[in-house]
Motif scaffolding. Structure first.
Motif, short mmCIF file in Angstrom:
data_model
loop_
_atom_site.label_atom_id
_atom_site.label_comp_id
_atom_site.label_asym_id
_atom_site.label_seq_id
_atom_site.Cartn_x
_atom_site.Cartn_y
_atom_site.Cartn_z
N LEU A 118 -14.52 2.04 -25.93
CA LEU A 118 -13.23 2.46 -25.39
C LEU A 118 -13.17 3.96 -25.09
N TRP A 119 -13.77 4.76 -25.95
CA TRP A 119 -13.56 6.20 -25.84
C TRP A 119 -14.85 6.98 -25.63
N TRP A 137 -12.37 15.55 -33.92
CA TRP A 137 -13.26 14.59 -34.57
C TRP A 137 -12.66 13.84 -35.74
N LEU A 138 -11.47 14.19 -36.18
CA LEU A 138 -10.88 13.55 -37.36
C LEU A 138 -10.71 12.04 -37.16
N GLY A 139 -10.23 11.63 -36.00
CA GLY A 139 -10.02 10.20 -35.76
C GLY A 139 -11.32 9.40 -35.85
N TYR A 140 -12.37 9.94 -35.23
CA TYR A 140 -13.65 9.23 -35.26
C TYR A 140 -14.26 9.28 -36.66
N LEU A 186 -5.42 8.07 -34.19
CA LEU A 186 -5.77 9.44 -33.80
C LEU A 186 -6.72 9.47 -32.60
N ALA A 187 -7.66 8.54 -32.54
CA ALA A 187 -8.59 8.50 -31.42
C ALA A 187 -7.88 8.20 -30.11
N VAL A 188 -6.86 7.35 -30.16
CA VAL A 188 -6.06 7.06 -28.96
C VAL A 188 -5.37 8.33 -28.48
N GLN A 189 -4.81 9.10 -29.40
CA GLN A 189 -4.14 10.33 -29.03
C GLN A 189 -5.12 11.36 -28.47
#
Length: 125
Positions: A38-39, A61-64, A111-114
């Motif tokens: 997706l990202w 990088w926090l989301g990942y 977080l990754a979506v944002q």
């Protein structure tokens, strides 16, 4: 006749455990692949400007990292699928690990979506 019924039931339970392990492994691999699929563009954008800066690492990088941590926490749960609670590979806190793993994964996805939405805004499609 009773021996045959017991053997049939034991074979059915072995098949059910094997199926549960396969389904769990496929689900885990899908959960690991979905963020990359997706990202991948957002990850590439963030990685292209890599630097050791707390703000950059936290926001980019926090989301990942949370997704990866959630997957790591889920590994013992994955290994214990189909095992009896008396088994040494069955963690005592299996439900807590599953809860933490799913929670960390979902927080990372949010977080990754944002981050991906922000990164998409910079590209200007």
């Amino acid at each position: 006749m009773p021996q045959s019924a017991r053997t049939y039931r034991a074979e059915r339970e072995r098949r059910a455990r094997r199926t549960a392990r396969v389904v769990g492994l496929i689900g885990f691999l899908a959960a690991a692949a979905v963020p990359v699929i997706l990202w991948h563009r957002a990850i590439a954008m963030i990685a292209s400007d890599f630097r050791i800066d707390a703000r950059y690492l936290l926001t980019g990088w926090l989301g990942y990292g949370l997704i990866a941590l959630g997957l790591i926490v889920l590994v013992p749960v994955l290994l214990s699928i189909g095992r009896k609670p008396e088994s040494r590979l069955y963690p005592q806190s299996r439900n807590a690990l599953a809860g933490w793993g799913v929670s960390l994964y979902l927080l990372g996805v949010v977080l990754a979506v944002q981050v991906a939405a922000i990164a998409d805004g910079f590209v200007g499609h």
